[in-house]
Design a protein around this motif. Sequence first.
Motif, short mmCIF file in Angstrom:
data_model
loop_
_atom_site.label_atom_id
_atom_site.label_comp_id
_atom_site.label_asym_id
_atom_site.label_seq_id
_atom_site.Cartn_x
_atom_site.Cartn_y
_atom_site.Cartn_z
N GLN A 1 47.98 29.18 36.71
CA GLN A 1 49.21 30.15 36.68
C GLN A 1 48.42 31.64 36.75
O GLN A 1 49.11 32.42 37.55
CB GLN A 1 50.25 29.96 35.37
CG GLN A 1 50.89 28.76 35.54
CD GLN A 1 51.69 28.31 34.47
OE1 GLN A 1 51.20 28.60 33.23
NE2 GLN A 1 52.88 27.82 34.57
N LYS A 2 47.66 31.72 36.00
CA LYS A 2 47.02 33.33 36.45
C LYS A 2 46.29 33.44 37.73
O LYS A 2 46.77 34.54 38.31
CB LYS A 2 45.82 33.32 35.32
CG LYS A 2 45.19 34.50 35.01
CD LYS A 2 44.46 34.87 33.90
CE LYS A 2 43.55 36.06 33.95
NZ LYS A 2 42.30 36.10 32.90
N LEU A 3 46.05 32.40 38.32
CA LEU A 3 45.44 32.47 39.71
C LEU A 3 46.79 32.89 40.55
O LEU A 3 46.59 33.71 41.62
CB LEU A 3 44.87 31.25 40.03
CG LEU A 3 43.29 31.19 40.00
CD1 LEU A 3 42.88 29.69 40.49
CD2 LEU A 3 42.58 32.10 41.09
N ILE A 4 47.82 32.20 40.36
CA ILE A 4 49.14 32.35 41.12
C ILE A 4 49.44 33.76 41.08
O ILE A 4 49.71 34.24 41.97
CB ILE A 4 49.98 31.52 40.94
CG1 ILE A 4 49.43 29.80 41.22
CG2 ILE A 4 51.18 31.50 41.56
CD1 ILE A 4 50.59 29.00 40.83
N ALA B 1 45.76 35.38 44.38
CA ALA B 1 44.73 34.66 45.15
C ALA B 1 45.10 33.35 45.99
O ALA B 1 44.57 33.29 46.85
CB ALA B 1 43.73 34.48 44.10
N LEU B 2 46.06 32.89 45.59
CA LEU B 2 46.63 31.48 46.25
C LEU B 2 47.75 31.78 47.13
O LEU B 2 49.03 31.67 46.78
CB LEU B 2 46.75 30.32 45.39
CG LEU B 2 45.71 29.96 44.22
CD1 LEU B 2 45.84 28.93 43.13
CD2 LEU B 2 44.48 29.91 44.87
N LEU C 1 40.34 27.15 47.04
CA LEU C 1 40.42 28.63 47.68
C LEU C 1 38.97 28.85 47.76
O LEU C 1 37.99 28.34 46.82
CB LEU C 1 40.79 29.27 46.32
CG LEU C 1 40.49 30.85 46.52
CD1 LEU C 1 41.08 31.45 47.79
CD2 LEU C 1 40.81 31.60 45.22
N VAL C 2 38.45 29.53 48.75
CA VAL C 2 36.99 29.76 48.87
C VAL C 2 36.82 31.26 49.42
O VAL C 2 37.86 31.78 49.96
CB VAL C 2 36.45 29.00 50.24
CG1 VAL C 2 34.91 29.61 50.22
CG2 VAL C 2 36.43 27.65 49.60
N MET D 1 37.25 37.66 52.30
CA MET D 1 38.42 36.81 52.40
C MET D 1 38.80 35.80 51.40
O MET D 1 37.87 35.43 50.97
CB MET D 1 38.60 36.13 53.97
CG MET D 1 38.42 37.11 54.99
SD MET D 1 38.80 35.98 56.60
CE MET D 1 37.31 35.26 56.63
N LYS D 2 40.08 35.64 51.15
CA LYS D 2 40.39 34.46 50.34
C LYS D 2 41.12 33.54 51.05
O LYS D 2 42.07 33.51 51.52
CB LYS D 2 41.30 34.98 49.16
CG LYS D 2 40.75 36.17 48.06
CD LYS D 2 41.78 36.25 47.02
CE LYS D 2 41.19 36.93 45.71
NZ LYS D 2 40.42 38.03 45.85
N ILE D 3 40.09 32.63 51.50
CA ILE D 3 40.66 31.47 52.25
C ILE D 3 41.42 30.31 51.45
O ILE D 3 40.56 29.82 50.84
CB ILE D 3 39.84 31.10 53.68
CG1 ILE D 3 39.00 32.21 54.07
CG2 ILE D 3 40.31 30.21 54.47
CD1 ILE D 3 38.00 31.96 55.17
#
Lengths: 220, 221
Positions: free
Chosen positions: A42-45, A49-50, A57-58, A63-65
């Motif tokens: 949830q922190k990532l969201i 970043a996503l 995620l890479v 870039m955040k792909i």
Amino acid sequence: MSGKPKLTYFNGRGCMESIRWLLAAAGVEFEEEFLETREQYQKLIKGGALLFDQVPLVEIDGMKIVQTRAILCYIAAKYNFYGKDLRERALIDMYVEGTADLMGMIITFAFTPPKERNLALIIERATTRYFPVYEKVLKDHGQQFLVGNQFSWADVHLLEAILMAEECKPDILSPFPQLQAFKGRISNIPTIKKFLQPGSQRKPPADDKFIAQVKKIFNI
Amino acid sequence: MSGKPKLTYFNGRGCMESIRWLLAAAGVEFEEEFLETREQYQKLIKGGALLFDQVPLVEIDGMKIVQTRAILCYIAAKYNFYGKDLRERALIDMYVEGTADLMGMIITFAFTPPKERNLALIIERATTRYFPVYEKVLKQHGQEFLVGNRFSWADVQLLEAILMVEEKEPTVLSKFPVLQAFKARISNIPTIKKFLQPGSQRKPPPDDQYVATVIEVFKKD
């Protein structure tokens, strides 16, 4: 910041494994951040970043792909694993879509309720729809690699699929002499050989702990 | 031989529709062969045209390409709908994977038993996971197109997705003013405008006959 690509995913294969294989094949070192709790997800969201609230995620080249295929295509093109022209690219795309479909069946197998699992279908698809195709491609042109006489994404992906299928049925390659030779050959390429050794970033098959963790994080 | 690409699929949308859209957007005329019977399908397999025994199949430039994404990537690259460098390509790939996931839900909807269908989930995904992303992308850079200030595969596929969702829920864009403007703008591009007119090769939403044909053709003996 190390400049290395950074992978964010569970500590397991899933959709990220093909990406690990391709980076390893290209001899590219990478870092990994493992998702272990719902709070982390949830922190990532929240942090944005996503793009579609999904992993893999890479982070690479600033870039955040997200989206497995977008990531794989970028890596393949960047490290010259994507053929030399549009025609070779089309062949590679066709072949990796086939192996991706096969591996997709195996990936979802772990998350299918035991009563609904169909291992026989996976074996059937591998031995009647997919492996015969690659066997024939190699036999017809007699070259070492699937496309353009050059090591490409298609070869990496096929080896990955073969090893996954063998985990389902160890003698699954017995009708396919070309694929047996292919497996021997590609496994011996130095970057691949290194990835196949214990201690590499290659992940083991899904176990109950992995499945439970994924379900908990995604609340399913 | 006409030199035009030839598409082999059912006479309906399915996985081929995005390919029809992209060829149309590029102004490329194409021929179609429609799968109508199991015998036709088995003949295609026997003839070796279908690499993995699956359609879509597109014959183009002397190649028989299968796998929807392989076909789309080839067409996008050939007709300059794939950005100008690797970074733009990565953005386009990300965006089309998102719209493909959304459209995939709608494609399978027709084949899901009525009791198991979940239209609410599709609308929720559209309005909370996908459309907000594209709304934000367009709003942030203020350009006409999603990537690189140029008409690309990502724009074509987003328009296709918007129209598909609107067929299920006509007001779905009500909270997305930037997407509303995008929809109008892209719909007015001459090749797209032509494709949106009656009589084009665009296919209608799946009906019972279409679903029955597909099931019959793929039925296991």
